[in-house]
Scaffold this motif. Structure first.
Motif, PDB file in Angstrom:
ATOM      1  N   ALA A  80      -1.183   4.549  -9.084  1.00  0.00           N
ATOM      2  CA  ALA A  80      -1.366   3.685 -10.250  1.00  0.00           C
ATOM      3  C   ALA A  80      -1.176   2.223  -9.852  1.00  0.00           C
ATOM      4  N   GLY A  81      -2.108   1.385 -10.257  1.00  0.00           N
ATOM      5  CA  GLY A  81      -2.046  -0.032  -9.925  1.00  0.00           C
ATOM      6  C   GLY A  81      -2.710  -0.389  -8.608  1.00  0.00           C
ATOM      7  N   PHE A  82      -3.122   0.627  -7.833  1.00  0.00           N
ATOM      8  CA  PHE A  82      -3.814   0.393  -6.568  1.00  0.00           C
ATOM      9  C   PHE A  82      -5.330   0.470  -6.782  1.00  0.00           C
ATOM     10  N   THR A  83      -6.066  -0.057  -5.817  1.00  0.00           N
ATOM     11  CA  THR A  83      -7.523   0.016  -5.814  1.00  0.00           C
ATOM     12  C   THR A  83      -7.982   0.885  -4.649  1.00  0.00           C
ATOM     13  N   LYS A  84      -8.878   1.804  -4.934  1.00  0.00           N
ATOM     14  CA  LYS A  84      -9.394   2.682  -3.886  1.00  0.00           C
ATOM     15  C   LYS A  84     -10.249   1.893  -2.905  1.00  0.00           C
ATOM     16  N   VAL A  85     -10.034   2.141  -1.614  1.00  0.00           N
ATOM     17  CA  VAL A  85     -10.820   1.517  -0.555  1.00  0.00           C
ATOM     18  C   VAL A  85     -11.904   2.503  -0.128  1.00  0.00           C
TER      19      VAL A  85
END
Length: 273
Positions: A80-85
């Motif tokens: 949560a709060g991260f962006t998928k690379v």
């Protein structure tokens, strides 16, 4: 310490009732996944003089690997709060013994998404310019990082008998780094360890486990979670840049003749400061 496991898979079944006057669609979610939904023929009935035919249509439901459900505040939603690379398949670069075809030490099944890595204690290094131990690993290319918070997530499997191998690592840049790695997770006799020391998770043989590794570059810390539960927090030595690797890499003691690990649903996330 008790490991908490959460089943993230939900199977929905669709039952369609057809009558002469209406098409009703009902959706239900059974409490547990099923390999199939039984079909029971229903006899025709009459309503006055108008016959009614009941038909049950059974839809084939595919059971797939657990998928992340983003729910803010959930203790199991570590991303949560991260962006998928995004990593194309070409960025999963395999390093394996230089004198053998890759397929003799690595297999990728596109139908299941499972990557299988194995190597023998007497195998050659991954190139003829190094004296490092044998390995079959994926080096995630194209997203070496220098700042922010980065997270590795994947489902790992180690068959019984495998010992004395690294299965996942955060590697530092090749030149100028004080240490080659920021983190390594080894398997010795069924226990996942931080390098050769602190136990991270017992009894990892012959089961799929979800591994999350969070690296805060600015704070020089790493945190390791297994099946959503915190297992390790450590301070690490800073380096100019980093990247993720996973597979098998033979270590220096308690080494089995053959080492193997399997991985699926490997994903990387980041979060800038």
């Amino acid at each position: 310490m008790t490991t908490t496991r959460t089943n993230l898979t939900r199977i929905d079944s669709n039952q369609i009732n057809l009558t002469s006057s209406a098409l009703l669609l009902h959706r239900s979610a059974p409490p547990a996944p099923a390999a199939f939904v039984p079909f029971f023929p229903l006899a025709g009935t009459t309503m006055g003089t108008v016959p009614v035919l009941q038909v049950v249509v059974v839809l084939c439901v595919a059971i797939v690997a657990p998928t992340r459900v983003a729910t803010t505040g959930s203790c199991n939603d570590l991303t949560a709060g991260f962006t998928k690379v995004e990593f194309p398949e070409s960025d999963f670069v395999v390093q394996s013994p230089y004198d053998l075809p890759v397929e003799q030490r690595y297999r990728y099944d596109p139908c299941t998404g499972v990557r299988t890595f194995w190597v023998y204690a007497g195998d050659k290094p991954f190139n003829n310019a190094t004296t490092t131990n044998p390995r079959t690993e994926v080096r995630l290319r194209g997203h070496d990082y220098t700042s922010g918070v980065w997270q590795f997530e994947g489902y790992g499997y180690v068959p019984s008998g495998t010992s004395g191998t690294s299965v996942m690592q955060i590697h530092n840049e090749n030149t100028g780094a004080a240490h080659a790695t920021t983190l390594m997770l080894h398997v010795y006799n069924g226990t996942l360890r931080y390098y050769s020391g602190e136990a991270v998770e017992d009894c990892v043989y012959d089961r799929w486990f979800r591994l999350n590794v969070v690296h805060d570059v600015g704070a020089s810390t790493v945190a390791v979670y297994v099946d959503g539960a915190p297992r390790l927090a450590a301070n690490v030595t800073p380096s100019a840049s980093h990247y993720f690797k996973f597979g098998v890499y033979v270590q220096h003691h308690d080494v089995s003749q053959r080492v193997e690990s399997r991985w699926r649903n490997v994903t990387v996330y980041n979060k800038p400061y």
